[in-house]
Motif scaffolding. Structure first.
Motif, PDB file in Angstrom:
ATOM      1  N   SER A  39       0.658  -0.918   0.071  1.00  0.00           N
ATOM      2  CA  SER A  39       0.062   0.214   0.193  1.00  0.00           C
ATOM      3  C   SER A  39       0.750   1.256  -0.239  1.00  0.00           C
ATOM      4  CB  SER A  39      -0.869   0.324   1.168  1.00  0.00           C
ATOM      5  OG  SER A  39      -1.528   1.472   1.524  1.00  0.00           O
ATOM      6  N   LEU A  40       2.319   1.108   0.853  1.00  0.00           N
ATOM      7  CA  LEU A  40       2.526   2.368   0.488  1.00  0.00           C
ATOM      8  C   LEU A  40       3.094   2.706  -1.269  1.00  0.00           C
ATOM      9  CD1 LEU A  40       4.586   1.682   3.775  1.00  0.00           C
ATOM     10  CD2 LEU A  40       3.417   4.024   3.872  1.00  0.00           C
ATOM     11  N   ILE A  41       3.802   2.005  -0.950  1.00  0.00           N
ATOM     12  CA  ILE A  41       3.923   1.736  -2.417  1.00  0.00           C
ATOM     13  C   ILE A  41       3.540   1.865  -3.613  1.00  0.00           C
ATOM     14  CG2 ILE A  41       5.709   0.620  -4.285  1.00  0.00           C
ATOM     15  CD1 ILE A  41       6.800  -1.291  -2.135  1.00  0.00           C
ATOM     16  N   LEU A  42       2.182   1.979  -3.549  1.00  0.00           N
ATOM     17  CA  LEU A  42       1.192   1.288  -5.050  1.00  0.00           C
ATOM     18  C   LEU A  42       0.081   2.189  -4.675  1.00  0.00           C
ATOM     19  CD1 LEU A  42       1.286  -2.016  -5.600  1.00  0.00           C
ATOM     20  CD2 LEU A  42       2.600  -0.806  -6.358  1.00  0.00           C
ATOM     21  N   LEU A  43      -0.421   3.179  -3.530  1.00  0.00           N
ATOM     22  CA  LEU A  43      -1.542   3.454  -3.884  1.00  0.00           C
ATOM     23  C   LEU A  43      -1.337   5.072  -3.515  1.00  0.00           C
ATOM     24  CD1 LEU A  43      -4.595   3.520  -2.511  1.00  0.00           C
ATOM     25  CD2 LEU A  43      -4.106   4.247  -0.759  1.00  0.00           C
ATOM     26  N   LYS A  44      -2.137   5.692  -4.395  1.00  0.00           N
ATOM     27  CA  LYS A  44      -1.833   6.903  -5.078  1.00  0.00           C
ATOM     28  C   LYS A  44      -2.019   7.960  -3.548  1.00  0.00           C
ATOM     29  CE  LYS A  44      -4.926  10.377  -7.325  1.00  0.00           C
ATOM     30  NZ  LYS A  44      -6.351  11.275  -8.340  1.00  0.00           N
ATOM     31  N   ARG A  45      -1.330   9.371  -4.009  1.00  0.00           N
ATOM     32  CA  ARG A  45      -1.558   9.546  -2.738  1.00  0.00           C
ATOM     33  C   ARG A  45      -2.250  11.105  -3.083  1.00  0.00           C
ATOM     34  NH1 ARG A  45       6.023  11.064  -2.897  1.00  0.00           N
ATOM     35  NH2 ARG A  45       6.343   8.169  -2.365  1.00  0.00           N
ATOM     36  N   ASP A  46      -2.179  12.039  -1.659  1.00  0.00           N
ATOM     37  CA  ASP A  46      -3.000  12.956  -1.102  1.00  0.00           C
ATOM     38  C   ASP A  46      -4.623  12.468  -2.168  1.00  0.00           C
ATOM     39  OD1 ASP A  46      -1.051  13.814  -0.716  1.00  0.00           O
ATOM     40  OD2 ASP A  46      -0.178  14.734  -2.261  1.00  0.00           O
ATOM     41  N   LEU A  47      -4.854  10.872  -1.919  1.00  0.00           N
ATOM     42  CA  LEU A  47      -5.942  10.763  -2.413  1.00  0.00           C
ATOM     43  C   LEU A  47      -7.506  11.120  -1.172  1.00  0.00           C
ATOM     44  CD1 LEU A  47      -7.895   9.647  -4.472  1.00  0.00           C
ATOM     45  CD2 LEU A  47      -7.711   7.122  -2.747  1.00  0.00           C
ATOM     46  N   GLY A  48      -8.344  12.251  -1.559  1.00  0.00           N
ATOM     47  CA  GLY A  48      -9.593  12.404  -0.657  1.00  0.00           C
ATOM     48  C   GLY A  48      -8.541  13.560  -0.618  1.00  0.00           C
ATOM     49  N   LYS A  49      -7.311  14.364   0.098  1.00  0.00           N
ATOM     50  CA  LYS A  49      -7.352  15.864   0.450  1.00  0.00           C
ATOM     51  C   LYS A  49      -7.587  16.922   0.063  1.00  0.00           C
ATOM     52  CE  LYS A  49      -2.374  17.729   2.004  1.00  0.00           C
ATOM     53  NZ  LYS A  49      -1.636  17.678   1.651  1.00  0.00           N
ATOM     54  N   ALA A  50      -8.257  17.366   0.723  1.00  0.00           N
ATOM     55  CA  ALA A  50      -8.830  18.467   0.643  1.00  0.00           C
ATOM     56  C   ALA A  50      -8.763  19.839  -0.136  1.00  0.00           C
ATOM     57  CB  ALA A  50     -10.046  19.169   1.850  1.00  0.00           C
ATOM     58  N   LYS A  51      -8.653  20.129  -0.863  1.00  0.00           N
ATOM     59  CA  LYS A  51      -8.478  21.106  -1.900  1.00  0.00           C
ATOM     60  C   LYS A  51      -8.292  22.564  -0.869  1.00  0.00           C
ATOM     61  CE  LYS A  51     -10.291  20.439  -6.111  1.00  0.00           C
ATOM     62  NZ  LYS A  51     -11.340  19.202  -6.190  1.00  0.00           N
ATOM     63  N   ASN A  52      -9.468  23.027   0.549  1.00  0.00           N
ATOM     64  CA  ASN A  52      -9.682  23.620   0.911  1.00  0.00           C
ATOM     65  C   ASN A  52      -9.403  22.686   2.097  1.00  0.00           C
ATOM     66  OD1 ASN A  52     -10.552  26.108  -0.839  1.00  0.00           O
ATOM     67  ND2 ASN A  52     -12.536  24.407  -0.805  1.00  0.00           N
TER      68      ASN A  52
END
Length: 421
Positions: free
Chosen positions: A199-212
């Protein structure tokens, strides 16, 4: 290869990663529960005392869902999912110690960590699915194809999770027999550590991180739809656990003389069947006819469910059938209707949730879910000990009826559409 095809493959890869993480965690979660129950039964603990070992597990689920949604919006869902996996590894290693170390307080702390881990993982997975399914359309603005895909993906994820949790019950019993308690904990921690590494290697970074940037005050939902659905969810899951968690297994063992292995196997099969029904819930609620569920469906299915615990209670009092036959048959029907209700709710929350900072709404909702489990667990032990199983069933019926009434406040979508083809 077109850009659209490339995007679809990337989305599918991320969906499979999220689902795989969730599956790996769920297997260890189900196995851990059964290992703790059976091992502490061997050590001479009463069923009610064993159930109380899970009190912190449920309590910290409430706290985690409330704060975890805000954390996911701040740092990204990939990070909260990985934190959940890491905490579960720590909880398993804490229990991989000599039996003399396993005091009630020590196990409750380990279970608290596991409860935090479970709800971080679940909140992250459900929120991620909202974002991945919505990438092909806008679920917050009535895109029917995106809504249909979202309902299908959520039902598949939720149903498979519960099926695997039941498999985990079997796995826990088998590992205890084959390896013993400590070695089983080490084995599960090792496998889950590999899942975490992937998961650390393959999962997309910043998934679900709010713009605001999310404020801490945002942990409380400002959406009337989310608030109403959360209240309904609290009573729905309180209605299940008020008789399922403590009262039913203790009644089967103490009153009907079932062996503990038989009780565990029966409950495991029930959870597996419940998960299978959840996965097929879209078909049962009209997805093939182009129908996307709304508040009217939540009300109708809850109303149907409310009748069942009352009928079982009346049947036990009137001795319509043998208690074992009535409870087994009644629980199977309850599982069928409850699975559809749960799947509907799981779809509605990710449908209602705001895509920017989706984890805030999902986290608040699952906080209510955890609060319902906590309420049900405590009431299950107290009501059964003081008044018996029938009172637990009447309270269950009343809770589902409250969930149905609250569902009347949920939004109503436009009429069903007919698929062209």
């Amino acid at each position: 290869m077109s850009d659209t095809d490339t995007l679809d493959k990337r989305l599918l890869r991320q969906y499979l990663l999220v689902t795989g993480n969730y599956w790996g965690f769920t297997l260890t979660d189900g196995a851990l529960r059964m290992l703790v129950v059976l091992h502490f039964h061997q050590l001479g603990y009463s069923p009610l005392a064993i159930a109380m070992l899970f009190l912190f597990y449920e309590f910290f689920g409430v706290v985690t869902n409330l704060v975890g949604g805000w954390l996911g919006a701040r740092i990204g869902l990939n990070r909260t999912m990985n934190i959940g996996l890491a905490l579960q590894v720590v909880a398993l290693l804490m229990l991989a110690v000599p039996s003399d170390w396993l005091s009630v307080a020590y196990v409750m702390v380990a279970q608290a960590l596991s409860g935090i881990a479970k709800d971080l993982n679940k909140m992250s997975a459900k929120s991620s699915i909202k974002l991945l399914a919505a990438s092909g359309g806008d679920t917050s603005r009535g895109d029917r194809s995106a809504d249909s895909r979202l309902y299908h993906w959520v039902a598949l994820l939720t149903g498979s999770k519960n099926t695997l949790k039941g498999v985990g019950f079997f796995l826990g019993g088998a590992l205890l027999a084959w390896l013993g308690f400590q070695s089983a904990m080490l084995a599960m921690a090792s496998v889950l550590a590999l899942v975490l590494l992937g998961s650390l290697i393959l999962l997309k970074r910043d998934l679900g991180k709010a713009k605001n940037k999310a404020k801490f005050s945002d942990i409380f939902s400002k959406s009337p739809a989310v608030n109403s659905l959360s209240a309904a969810r609290l009573f729905l899951f309180g209605a299940r656990d008020v008789w399922f968690v403590v009262a039913l297994p203790v009644f089967l063992a103490a009153q009907l003389g079932w062996e503990h292995t038989r009780v565990g196997a029966f409950l495991a099969l029930w959870v597996i069947g419940y998960g299978v029904v959840q996965a097929f819930a879209p078909r049962l609620t009209g997805r093939r006819r182009g129908h996307i569920p709304d508040g009217r469906d939540a009300f109708g299915w809850a109303l149907g469910l409310a009748v069942l615990p009352a009928l079982i209670a009346v049947g036990l009092g009137a001795e319509w059938l043998e208690a074992s036959t009535l409870l087994v048959g009644g629980l199977l029907l309850f599982g069928l209707l409850f699975a559809v209700n749960s799947s509907l709710h799981s779809f509605l929350i990710v449908s209602y949730a705001d895509e920017d900072g989706v984890s805030l709404d999902v986290g608040f909702y699952y906080m209510a879910n955890a609060m319902g489990r906590l309420l049900g667990t405590v009431l299950s032990g107290w009501l059964f000990q003081a008044y018996g199983l029938e009172v637990c069933l009447w309270v269950s019926s009343g809770f589902v009826l409250l969930a149905a009434v609250i569902s009347l406040a949920l939004p109503k979508h436009r009429p069903p559409i007919t698929e062209m083809g």
